[in-house]
Design a protein around this motif. Structure first.
Motif, PDB file in Angstrom:
ATOM      1  N   CYS A 226     -38.219  20.624 -11.467  1.00 36.91           N
ATOM      2  CA  CYS A 226     -38.115  21.718 -12.424  1.00 36.91           C
ATOM      3  C   CYS A 226     -38.057  23.058 -11.714  1.00 36.91           C
ATOM      4  N   ASP A 227     -37.601  24.071 -12.440  1.00 36.99           N
ATOM      5  CA  ASP A 227     -37.568  25.447 -11.950  1.00 36.99           C
ATOM      6  C   ASP A 227     -38.757  26.199 -12.527  1.00 36.99           C
ATOM      7  N   THR A 228     -39.461  26.933 -11.683  1.00 36.99           N
ATOM      8  CA  THR A 228     -40.607  27.720 -12.136  1.00 36.99           C
ATOM      9  C   THR A 228     -40.110  29.011 -12.792  1.00 36.99           C
ATOM     10  N   PRO A 229     -40.998  29.756 -13.468  1.00 34.88           N
ATOM     11  CA  PRO A 229     -40.573  31.036 -14.063  1.00 34.88           C
ATOM     12  C   PRO A 229     -40.024  32.030 -13.033  1.00 34.88           C
ATOM     13  N   LYS A 230     -40.408  31.869 -11.780  1.00 36.99           N
ATOM     14  CA  LYS A 230     -39.921  32.756 -10.722  1.00 36.99           C
ATOM     15  C   LYS A 230     -38.637  32.244 -10.074  1.00 36.99           C
TER      16      LYS A 230
ATOM     17  N   HIS B  32     -50.832   8.882 -13.009  1.00 35.11           N
ATOM     18  CA  HIS B  32     -50.383  10.260 -13.206  1.00 35.11           C
ATOM     19  C   HIS B  32     -49.205  10.253 -14.176  1.00 35.11           C
ATOM     20  N   LEU B  33     -49.430  10.766 -15.366  1.00 33.34           N
ATOM     21  CA  LEU B  33     -48.395  10.859 -16.391  1.00 33.34           C
ATOM     22  C   LEU B  33     -47.809  12.264 -16.362  1.00 33.34           C
ATOM     23  N   VAL B  34     -46.520  12.361 -16.051  1.00 30.62           N
ATOM     24  CA  VAL B  34     -45.821  13.645 -16.119  1.00 30.62           C
ATOM     25  C   VAL B  34     -45.211  13.740 -17.512  1.00 30.62           C
ATOM     26  N   LEU B  35     -45.630  14.731 -18.254  1.00 24.24           N
ATOM     27  CA  LEU B  35     -45.239  14.879 -19.659  1.00 24.24           C
ATOM     28  C   LEU B  35     -44.282  16.054 -19.809  1.00 24.24           C
ATOM     29  N   ILE B  36     -43.076  15.764 -20.279  1.00 25.81           N
ATOM     30  CA  ILE B  36     -42.086  16.812 -20.522  1.00 25.81           C
ATOM     31  C   ILE B  36     -42.129  17.174 -21.993  1.00 25.81           C
ATOM     32  N   GLY B  37     -42.647  18.363 -22.289  1.00 28.80           N
ATOM     33  CA  GLY B  37     -42.741  18.831 -23.668  1.00 28.80           C
ATOM     34  C   GLY B  37     -44.178  19.070 -24.092  1.00 28.80           C
ATOM     35  N   GLY B  38     -44.471  20.295 -24.492  1.00 25.56           N
ATOM     36  CA  GLY B  38     -45.820  20.660 -24.915  1.00 25.56           C
ATOM     37  C   GLY B  38     -45.939  20.775 -26.417  1.00 25.56           C
TER      38      GLY B  38
ATOM     39  N   TYR C   4     -47.756  23.462 -16.916  1.00 21.82           N
ATOM     40  CA  TYR C   4     -46.725  24.215 -16.215  1.00 21.82           C
ATOM     41  C   TYR C   4     -45.837  24.849 -17.282  1.00 21.82           C
ATOM     42  N   LEU C   5     -46.213  26.049 -17.706  1.00 22.56           N
ATOM     43  CA  LEU C   5     -45.521  26.727 -18.798  1.00 22.56           C
ATOM     44  C   LEU C   5     -44.358  27.550 -18.267  1.00 22.56           C
TER      45      LEU C   5
ATOM     46  N   GLY D 212     -58.585   8.528 -18.427  1.00 20.23           N
ATOM     47  CA  GLY D 212     -58.711   8.717 -16.984  1.00 20.23           C
ATOM     48  C   GLY D 212     -57.445   9.055 -16.237  1.00 20.23           C
ATOM     49  N   ALA D 213     -56.314   9.129 -16.939  1.00 13.97           N
ATOM     50  CA  ALA D 213     -55.061   9.470 -16.261  1.00 13.97           C
ATOM     51  C   ALA D 213     -55.008  10.960 -15.930  1.00 13.97           C
ATOM     52  N   LYS D 214     -54.343  11.281 -14.840  1.00  7.97           N
ATOM     53  CA  LYS D 214     -53.982  12.670 -14.588  1.00  7.97           C
ATOM     54  C   LYS D 214     -52.741  12.958 -15.426  1.00  7.97           C
ATOM     55  N   VAL D 215     -52.760  14.042 -16.176  1.00 11.14           N
ATOM     56  CA  VAL D 215     -51.633  14.373 -17.049  1.00 11.14           C
ATOM     57  C   VAL D 215     -51.156  15.777 -16.736  1.00 11.14           C
ATOM     58  N   SER D 216     -49.872  15.897 -16.397  1.00 11.00           N
ATOM     59  CA  SER D 216     -49.248  17.195 -16.113  1.00 11.00           C
ATOM     60  C   SER D 216     -48.201  17.481 -17.174  1.00 11.00           C
ATOM     61  N   VAL D 217     -48.335  18.617 -17.847  1.00 10.36           N
ATOM     62  CA  VAL D 217     -47.444  18.984 -18.947  1.00 10.36           C
ATOM     63  C   VAL D 217     -46.469  20.052 -18.485  1.00 10.36           C
ATOM     64  N   ILE D 218     -45.182  19.768 -18.613  1.00  9.29           N
ATOM     65  CA  ILE D 218     -44.138  20.741 -18.302  1.00  9.29           C
ATOM     66  C   ILE D 218     -43.545  21.218 -19.620  1.00  9.29           C
ATOM     67  N   GLU D 219     -43.636  22.523 -19.888  1.00 10.08           N
ATOM     68  CA  GLU D 219     -43.151  23.093 -21.142  1.00 10.08           C
ATOM     69  C   GLU D 219     -42.240  24.278 -20.848  1.00 10.08           C
TER      70      GLU D 219
END
Length: 467
Positions: free
Chosen positions: A251-255, A175-181, A232-233, A196-203
């Protein structure tokens, strides 16, 4: 040793500047701090990332697309070590090619950290601690950039990594957590998602590739979501902690709610910053801009110190290898007494995911902000015979043209081989072609570039043929 020109940095801007200077009869030297030439682009940027992008695309197609072509494979596996080895072989071939070009053009290469003693004297400190002084009438700073970091998020280069480490991992992340879109993050994220990795993008912004046309970002997100990437925009990263082999990114969500993502690697890809450390700029009275540490130059890319120029990532503008190359050529020709020119509006930008994303000129958002009246024509690749034959049905070409004159003002595309197709748009806009001009040019059939012609037809009184 006395030269006409000393170039500090051997990336695309630096080595091109050196070659052009030599072609123009100037005695030239190049200074490089690392033991291989080519800078970030050839060693830990453009070239190795494209090698991995191609390798991962081959695997992904073998796993997911070959069966539709009547090709059946059993027990498909990844030899990730070989993939990384091939990547390095590609890098080595390219960097050795630059060494050959230096010799061919009789350019002296000095390995070590170059810094200004005065505006004409460069001190080269070698890895063994010894120093050499070389002098020149002109100096070109081409030291490039390095990955930016978040001040509250330490990078250990093991579990919290930059793009440099992401190119040489020993395993495919679970699971690669990616900071920056942005471009760099999405390219590397797509490599590991295909493997095959799970990739989560935080932007932090509300869309990916935020500097490009909004429609391109929406389409790319749709495609990458089908690949399995999560987005996760509008989320603000607040920190990351490492415990053993696990990284927890907060991280903090938009809400305004709190969110934690756990992975085995966290890739920080939040842009790049100019690399000006150790240059001794203070010795010649040059200061850098606080934000991005950029060097200020005039329209001739000359600093406030006469005879000292700067190009590429260390000055304002997009951080692109081909921009640096153009600037290297421009400065060499200025030093030689010529009068070259660069149209920065016509430097294309590319994202090397698959499908590729490419653009040149103005976006709709920019045209609206400037009050320019324009018309638009778009053509989807799902209506392209060539794209249907290859199975590359995602994406489109969009052409923006002046509402009155029909001159092409911007071209934005996402689709197969967009990185190559954008060159047609650059040529068209360089010669101020109208959409109708392109629509009346013969395009070979079946080709992906027919989509460019169809988009121009669509912008010309909605005359597209195949939609």
């Amino acid at each position: 040793m006395q030269y006409d020109v000393i170039v500090i940095g051997s990336g695309p801007g630096g080595y091109v500047a050196a070659i052009r200077c030599a072609q123009l009869g100037l005695k030239t030297a190049i200074v490089e701090k690392y033991n291989t030439l080519g800078g970030t682009c050839l060693n830990v940027g453009c070239i190795p990332s494209k090698a991995l992008l191609d390798s991962s695309e081959h695997y992904h197609n073998a796993a997911h697309a070959f069966k539709t072509h009547g090709i059946n494979l059993e027990n498909l596996t990844i030899d990730f070590g070989q993939m990384i080895k091939r990547k390095q072989q590609v890098v080595d071939a390219n960097t050795s090619g630059i060494s050959y070009l230096m010799k061919k053009n009789k350019i002296d290469t000095h390995f070590g950290v170059g810094s200004f003693k005065d505006k004409n004297t460069i001190v080269v400190k070698k890895s063994d601690g010894t120093t050499t002084e070389i002098t020149a009438k002109n100096v070109i700073i081409a030291t490039g950039s390095k990955p930016s970091a978040l001040p509250f998020l330490p990078i250990d280069k093991k579990r919290v990594i930059t793009s440099t480490e992401a190119l040489s991992l020993s395993e495919v992340p679970k699971h690669l957590v990616l900071i920056g879109g942005g471009v760099i993050g999405l390219e590397l994220g797509s490599v590991y998602a295909r493997l095959g990795a799970k990739v989560s993008v935080i932007e932090f912004m509300d869309g990916i590739i935020p500097t490009m046309d909004k429609g391109l970002g929406r389409e790319l997100q749709k495609v990458l979501t089908k690949l399995g990437m999560e987005f996760y925009l509008g989320h603000k990263v607040t920190g990351a902690t490492v415990k053993g082999k696990e990284v927890t990114v907060s991280c903090d969500t938009p809400k305004g709610e709190k969110l934690e993502l756990k992975g085995d690697y966290c890739l920080v890809a939040v842009g790049r910053i100019a690399y000006t450390d150790g240059l001794g700029l203070e010795n010649i009275g040059i200061t850098v801009e606080e934000r991005g540490r950029k060097i200020t130059v005039d329209e001739h890319l000359e600093t406030k110190v006469k005879g000292v120029y700067a190009i590429g990532d260390v000055i304002k503008g997009a951080m692109l290898a081909h921009k640096a190359e153009d600037e290297g050529t421009l400065v060499a020709e200025i030093i030689a007494g010529q009068k070259p020119h660069i149209d920065y509006n016509l430097i294309p930008g590319v994202v090397y995911t698959w499908p590729e994303v490419a653009a040149v000129g103005q976006t709709e958002e920019q045209l609206k902000a400037a009050g320019v009246k324009y018309k638009t024509g778009s053509f989807p690749f799902k209506a392209s015979g060539r794209a249907r034959a290859s199975g590359d049905l995602d994406g489109f070409v969009k052409v923006l043209a002046d509402a009155t004159t029909d001159e092409i003002l911007g071209v934005h595309m996402i689709g197969p081989r967009a990185a190559d197709m954008i060159a047609e748009a650059v040529v068209a806009m360089e010669y101020r072609a109208s959409a109708e001009d392109i629509s009346r040019m013969s395009h070979a059939h079946p080709t992906y570039t027919e989509a460019m012609r169809e988009a121009c037809l669509a912008a010309t009184e909605n005359r597209a043929i195949h939609i």
